[in-house]
Write a protein that holds these residues in place. Sequence first.
Motif, PDB file in Angstrom:
ATOM      1  N   ARG A   7       7.961  45.854  58.447  1.00 35.91           N
ATOM      2  CA  ARG A   7       9.210  46.598  58.494  1.00 35.91           C
ATOM      3  C   ARG A   7      10.160  46.007  59.515  1.00 35.91           C
ATOM      4  N   HIS A  69      18.891  41.498  58.903  1.00 31.59           N
ATOM      5  CA  HIS A  69      19.078  41.841  57.490  1.00 31.59           C
ATOM      6  C   HIS A  69      19.895  40.768  56.779  1.00 31.59           C
ATOM      7  N   GLN A  79      16.217  43.351  51.712  1.00 30.43           N
ATOM      8  CA  GLN A  79      15.493  44.545  52.151  1.00 30.43           C
ATOM      9  C   GLN A  79      16.460  45.573  52.710  1.00 30.43           C
ATOM     10  N   TYR A  81      17.866  48.748  54.868  1.00 31.13           N
ATOM     11  CA  TYR A  81      17.537  49.408  56.130  1.00 31.13           C
ATOM     12  C   TYR A  81      18.565  50.484  56.361  1.00 31.13           C
ATOM     13  N   ALA A 114      12.702  53.502  52.395  1.00 31.41           N
ATOM     14  CA  ALA A 114      12.836  52.412  51.433  1.00 31.41           C
ATOM     15  C   ALA A 114      12.490  51.064  52.047  1.00 31.41           C
ATOM     16  N   ASP A 115      12.859  50.858  53.322  1.00 31.46           N
ATOM     17  CA  ASP A 115      12.539  49.577  53.946  1.00 31.46           C
ATOM     18  C   ASP A 115      11.057  49.445  54.253  1.00 31.46           C
ATOM     19  N   GLN A 117       8.744  50.541  52.265  1.00 31.62           N
ATOM     20  CA  GLN A 117       8.092  50.307  50.980  1.00 31.62           C
ATOM     21  C   GLN A 117       8.494  48.986  50.335  1.00 31.62           C
ATOM     22  N   TYR A 118       9.538  48.348  50.860  1.00 32.91           N
ATOM     23  CA  TYR A 118      10.061  47.139  50.219  1.00 32.91           C
ATOM     24  C   TYR A 118       9.029  46.011  50.099  1.00 32.91           C
ATOM     25  N   LEU A 122       7.190  44.041  46.391  1.00 35.72           N
ATOM     26  CA  LEU A 122       7.443  42.679  45.925  1.00 35.72           C
ATOM     27  C   LEU A 122       6.280  42.167  45.078  1.00 35.72           C
ATOM     28  N   TYR A 130       8.025  36.166  51.844  1.00 34.40           N
ATOM     29  CA  TYR A 130       8.747  37.198  52.582  1.00 34.40           C
ATOM     30  C   TYR A 130       8.305  37.215  54.050  1.00 34.40           C
TER      31      TYR A 130
END
Length: 304
Positions: A7, A69, A79, A81, A114-115, A117-118, A122, A130
């Motif tokens: 994260r 970012h 991703q 944030y 959301a960030d 779980q990003y 993938l 990543y």
Amino acid sequence: MRPQTARVVAVVALLACGIAGCAPARSSGPADRRGAAALTDAAVDLAVQAEPFRRQQSLLRWAEEELTHRCMVDRGFPQPYGPTAHGRDDTAWRPDLDARRIRGYGFTEAAPTADDQYPAGLPVTQRARYARALTGDRDHRASLRLSSGPEFTFSASGCLAEGRAGLYGDVMAAAKVSYVPQEAHNAIYGRIAQDPVMARALARWASCMKRRGHPYPSMEAARAAARHGPGGTDDARADRQFEVRTAVADAECALAADVPGAAESAGRRHAVGLTSEQRRDLNSATDLRAAALVRARELEEEQR
């Protein structure tokens, strides 16, 4: 620095810091007999975490996350944030009342965002790419040893490093901004806790808490009670409500008793006891923070 995580927000939070300001440096006293410079006023502010420490710290954290970012987007990983998490700068002596109302003491982890779980979302074939984009080459690292002894190792490549360098100038400057002021604060923390001014403020805090139905002798005791819940129930919701009530009362009583002001007043007296090396390093870190704050404000203007 601590091991990197997937994260971005959580990782870059490690370098979240307050800025002492950009005014010309003024000395808080004469050099000692070994010739080391005295602390500047701005460095003393930073050591005692004087306001607007929290607001400036939040701005720096946001700017670093934004630069990280952008780097990740350029490398093909957009991703998401969100806003900086509540409570990251909530401390016992300088409580964040808004954060306490939302998360109590923070004993319960927040729901994944959301960030968070990003990376897991993938394709498997992209996850290694990543991680490398974020944290860089494992063999390309740098380290900083503080004058008090601890040594920290951190990435010198990848988007985390690029975000830090974009804000602070380079990763070594970023590390100094992160760790040197904390070293200074830790060095005077015990003296602050034992200072008579602080003792009187904490006595007022205890009286306030008792009047509100929380008869704890110390802030540590209040936190311990909140962690274990009210007792006699296995109801997680009731435990959570008890934690929040206790944390909010703790914060409100700390503010009513002017615990932050007492900590700052005592800290200013004891900051002169820092070693010559700590004073030198803190003055330098303060200047690096001030320059980074200028860049952060410029970045903020670009976003408007």
